[in-house]
Design an enzyme around this catalytic site. Structure first.
Site, PDB file in Angstrom:
ATOM      1  N   LYS A 136      35.521  90.431  36.810  1.00  0.00           N
ATOM      2  CA  LYS A 136      36.126  89.353  36.035  1.00  0.00           C
ATOM      3  C   LYS A 136      36.534  88.216  36.975  1.00  0.00           C
ATOM      4  O   LYS A 136      36.738  88.487  38.148  1.00  0.00           O
ATOM      5  CB  LYS A 136      37.328  89.859  35.242  1.00  0.00           C
ATOM      6  CG  LYS A 136      38.539  90.247  36.102  1.00  0.00           C
ATOM      7  CD  LYS A 136      39.831  89.856  35.418  1.00  0.00           C
ATOM      8  CE  LYS A 136      40.836  89.362  36.383  1.00  0.00           C
ATOM      9  NZ  LYS A 136      41.757  90.260  36.939  1.00  0.00           N
ATOM     10  N   LYS A 170      42.099 102.885  34.040  1.00  0.00           N
ATOM     11  CA  LYS A 170      43.452 103.413  34.287  1.00  0.00           C
ATOM     12  C   LYS A 170      43.711 104.568  33.332  1.00  0.00           C
ATOM     13  O   LYS A 170      43.495 104.429  32.124  1.00  0.00           O
ATOM     14  CB  LYS A 170      44.510 102.326  34.034  1.00  0.00           C
ATOM     15  CG  LYS A 170      44.657 101.293  35.150  1.00  0.00           C
ATOM     16  CD  LYS A 170      45.779 100.325  34.775  1.00  0.00           C
ATOM     17  CE  LYS A 170      45.864  99.148  35.715  1.00  0.00           C
ATOM     18  NZ  LYS A 170      46.725  99.361  36.864  1.00  0.00           N
ATOM     19  N   GLU A 204      54.817  91.377  36.922  1.00  0.00           N
ATOM     20  CA  GLU A 204      54.689  91.899  38.284  1.00  0.00           C
ATOM     21  C   GLU A 204      55.725  91.266  39.210  1.00  0.00           C
ATOM     22  O   GLU A 204      56.045  90.082  39.079  1.00  0.00           O
ATOM     23  CB  GLU A 204      53.296  91.587  38.836  1.00  0.00           C
ATOM     24  CG  GLU A 204      52.183  92.244  38.064  1.00  0.00           C
ATOM     25  CD  GLU A 204      50.831  91.928  38.673  1.00  0.00           C
ATOM     26  OE1 GLU A 204      50.305  92.780  39.395  1.00  0.00           O
ATOM     27  OE2 GLU A 204      50.318  90.816  38.429  1.00  0.00           O
ATOM     28  N   ASP A 223      43.622  85.497  34.156  1.00  0.00           N
ATOM     29  CA  ASP A 223      43.675  86.621  35.094  1.00  0.00           C
ATOM     30  C   ASP A 223      44.074  87.921  34.393  1.00  0.00           C
ATOM     31  O   ASP A 223      43.535  88.984  34.694  1.00  0.00           O
ATOM     32  CB  ASP A 223      44.685  86.298  36.211  1.00  0.00           C
ATOM     33  CG  ASP A 223      44.757  87.388  37.267  1.00  0.00           C
ATOM     34  OD1 ASP A 223      43.681  87.827  37.727  1.00  0.00           O
ATOM     35  OD2 ASP A 223      45.875  87.812  37.639  1.00  0.00           O
ATOM     36  N   HIS A 228      42.520  91.984  30.766  1.00  0.00           N
ATOM     37  CA  HIS A 228      43.122  93.315  30.656  1.00  0.00           C
ATOM     38  C   HIS A 228      43.972  93.526  29.388  1.00  0.00           C
ATOM     39  O   HIS A 228      43.872  94.545  28.723  1.00  0.00           O
ATOM     40  CB  HIS A 228      43.995  93.599  31.873  1.00  0.00           C
ATOM     41  CG  HIS A 228      43.308  93.339  33.169  1.00  0.00           C
ATOM     42  ND1 HIS A 228      42.042  93.801  33.444  1.00  0.00           N
ATOM     43  CD2 HIS A 228      43.696  92.656  34.282  1.00  0.00           C
ATOM     44  CE1 HIS A 228      41.692  93.429  34.671  1.00  0.00           C
ATOM     45  NE2 HIS A 228      42.675  92.729  35.198  1.00  0.00           N
ATOM     46  N   LYS A 317      53.889  86.638  37.368  1.00  0.00           N
ATOM     47  CA  LYS A 317      54.006  87.069  38.770  1.00  0.00           C
ATOM     48  C   LYS A 317      55.351  86.642  39.335  1.00  0.00           C
ATOM     49  O   LYS A 317      56.013  85.746  38.796  1.00  0.00           O
ATOM     50  CB  LYS A 317      52.881  86.438  39.592  1.00  0.00           C
ATOM     51  CG  LYS A 317      51.511  86.992  39.226  1.00  0.00           C
ATOM     52  CD  LYS A 317      50.593  87.057  40.431  1.00  0.00           C
ATOM     53  CE  LYS A 317      49.238  87.650  40.092  1.00  0.00           C
ATOM     54  NZ  LYS A 317      49.203  89.093  40.142  1.00  0.00           N
TER      55      LYS A 317
HETATM   56  O1  LIG Z   1      43.087  92.268  37.860  1.00  0.00           O
HETATM   57  C1  LIG Z   1      44.230  92.100  38.231  1.00  0.00           C
HETATM   58  O2  LIG Z   1      45.117  93.107  38.093  1.00  0.00           O
HETATM   59  C2  LIG Z   1      46.262  93.176  38.948  1.00  0.00           C
HETATM   60  C3  LIG Z   1      47.202  94.179  38.321  1.00  0.00           C
HETATM   61  O3  LIG Z   1      46.564  95.401  38.183  1.00  0.00           O
HETATM   62  P1  LIG Z   1      46.894  96.620  39.134  1.00  0.00           P
HETATM   63  O4  LIG Z   1      45.927  97.670  38.754  1.00  0.00           O
HETATM   64  O5  LIG Z   1      46.730  96.139  40.551  1.00  0.00           O
HETATM   65  O6  LIG Z   1      48.294  96.978  38.835  1.00  0.00           O
HETATM   66  C4  LIG Z   1      46.910  91.815  39.108  1.00  0.00           C
HETATM   67  O7  LIG Z   1      47.923  91.881  40.081  1.00  0.00           O
HETATM   68  C5  LIG Z   1      45.881  90.793  39.548  1.00  0.00           C
HETATM   69  O8  LIG Z   1      46.459  89.491  39.610  1.00  0.00           O
HETATM   70  C6  LIG Z   1      44.716  90.771  38.597  1.00  0.00           C
HETATM   71  O9  LIG Z   1      43.680  89.945  39.127  1.00  0.00           O
END
Ligand SMILES: O=C1O[C@H](COP(=O)(O)O)[C@@H](O)[C@H](O)[C@H]1O
Length: 444
Positions: A136, A170, A204, A223, A228, A317
């Site tokens: 992606k 996941k 996050e 993103d 997701h 974020k």
């Molecule tokens: O695809 C992404 O996912 C992460 C968060 O997923 P994780 O599996 O690392 O917890 C995200 O921090 C990132 O910005 C995004 O590109």
């Protein structure tokens, strides 16, 4: 020869990038150490001038302890790095020359370079059975995703095209399916008759982590939400699939997403964008771009089951708390008998995406006075999956199983859902708010 013995060649385009080191190679290492992995020849291609040793070290570091497992050690021995311009057919030919067994080409590249690399591959001609694995963001809009889909189908059939969404690898996300469709108790409650609202939140504490080059062009909406969180919404709202056959299952996902629209149809009322203080001054950020680091949208799932239930999707974020969960808030009981007293906490089902946990909040008669209500929570830990998400994704690729990859029409639907919001944001119709680093986000 069993399936596990059939050699695979994994060619990573964009091998010197951050995604390869942070997620893809560790996922591959874990898969190779898992026991039933096939022998994998790894070819890295990038624009950096790396020698074989530098690449091998990078792979070994990413494999970590897994590198000691037999299959992983074999891959480490055989891996090679090729300096290549992946938009040039001759360079791509060199990469594919002498590939062993089934080939998987992983595009760990920005969208525009992915398109050019695919165009160059048309000139090269791919060996029968080659799989294409795309990171992606898949395109940057519904129309660019549609044209990339058309280009890809000239290279490989849909079942060999794996559009990666690592959230589908996941274990907690996949557990939504088990929770809903392998039990009787939750499923009848999931719908507008009993559900007040649903929140899907991925907040996050992490900030840019040196990824400004990618993130500043994407922003939180593309993103996290376009990709997701919409997949999670689809898993929460889809009808029970007849089976986990990829065609059947992905039909269910597509149908769920086709019903999704912006709540009330007005981006001004149904979206929030914000960025953390100081973001504009970070290395690699273009302050003129007005990239959001937090996005929130409210969606309607406009079908019989879910009509009238708002779904709030949010991700940001540099926040104070890493809150990563889907929360299903149930309606109040129609009436509580006179005489009951005490706290009346809302009934909620919380599916947490890290730590992986399920919690059900409700009220019961607590100890002591039998008519005083006490809030209780039933919790279940899921425990981690056997493989990290990228390991799971790669397993699907090597086994020619597209179940956990995003189908072409679904990728287009996901852009269709967020496009009105993107257009309103671009036109300045929704203000870009600011929030302090470590806070809970913008205040109303
Ligand atoms: O695809 C992404 O996912 C992460 C968060 O997923 P994780 O599996 O690392 O917890 C995200 O921090 C990132 O910005 C995004 O590109």
């Amino acid at each position: 020869m069993t399936k596990q013995d059939a050699t695979q060649t994994l060619v990573i385009l964009g091998a010197s990038g951050d995604l390869t080191a942070r997620l893809l190679l560790p996922g591959l290492g874990a898969l190779l150490a898992a026991g039933d992995a096939p022998p994998v020849t790894l070819v890295g291609a990038g624009t950096d001038e790396w020698d074989a040793e530098r690449w091998r070290e990078r792979v070994a570091t990413a494999f970590g302890e897994h590198g000691k497992a037999k299959r992983a050690a074999e891959t480490l021995d055989r891996t090679r790095y090729v300096r290549a311009d992946v938009t040039q057919p001759d360079d791509l030919r060199r990469l594919l020359d002498g590939a062993d067994g089934a080939i998987s080409i992983f595009f760990a590249l920005p969208p525009a370079v992915t398109v050019k690399a695919c165009e160059a591959l048309l000139d090269v001609g791919l060996p029968e059975g080659t799989r294409l694995v795309l990171e992606k963001p898949f395109g940057t809009s519904a129309s660019s995703a549609a044209s990339l889909n058309r280009l890809l189908t000239r290279l490989a059939p849909e079942e060999r095209i794996h559009r990666v969404d690592h959230f589908l690898g996941k274990s907690t996300v996949l557990n939504i399916l088990g929770l809903r469709f392998a039990n009787r108790i939750f499923e009848p409650l999931l719908g507008s008759e009993h559900v007040e609202s649903v929140d899907i939140v991925f907040d996050e504490e992490l900030a840019l982590e040196g990824r400004a080059g990618y993130y500043d062009k994407a922003g939180a909406l593309a993103d996290m939400i376009q990709s997701h969180l919409l997949q999670i919404l689809a898993l929460l709202t889809m009808e029970a699939p007849l089976s986990l056959d990829p065609q059947v299952f992905r039909d269910g996902i597509a149908e769920a997403l086709r019903a999704v629209r912006l709540w009330g149809g007005d981006p001004k009322a149904s979206s929030v964008r914000a960025r953390y203080a100081g973001y504009a001054g970070e290395a690699g950020v273009d302050p003129a771009r007005q990239t959001e680091t937090l996005a929130e949208i409210v969606l309607a799932v406009d079908n019989w089951r879910w009509a009238g239930v708002p779904f709030r999707l949010r991700s940001g974020k540099a926040l104070g708390t890493g809150r990563k969960e889907a929360v299903i808030l149930f309606k109040e009981p129609p009436r509580i008998p006179d005489g009951f007293r005490g706290p009346d906490q809302p009934d909620r089902l919380r599916i947490s995406f890290g730590p992986d946990r399920l919690a059900l909040d409700f009220d019961i008669n607590g100890p002591g006075d039998p008519f005083v209500l006490d809030p209780v929570t039933l919790e279940a830990e899921f425990g981690p999956g056997e493989l990290p998400p990228y390991g799971e994704v790669l397993r699907g690729v090597f086994e020619d199983d597209p179940l956990l990859s995003v189908r072409g029409d679904v990728a287009e639907q996901c852009w269709r859902i967020v496009e009105p919001v993107q257009a309103a944001w671009r036109a300045g119709e929704v203000p870009l708010l600011e929030y302090p680093v470590g806070s809970s986000g913008p205040q109303d």
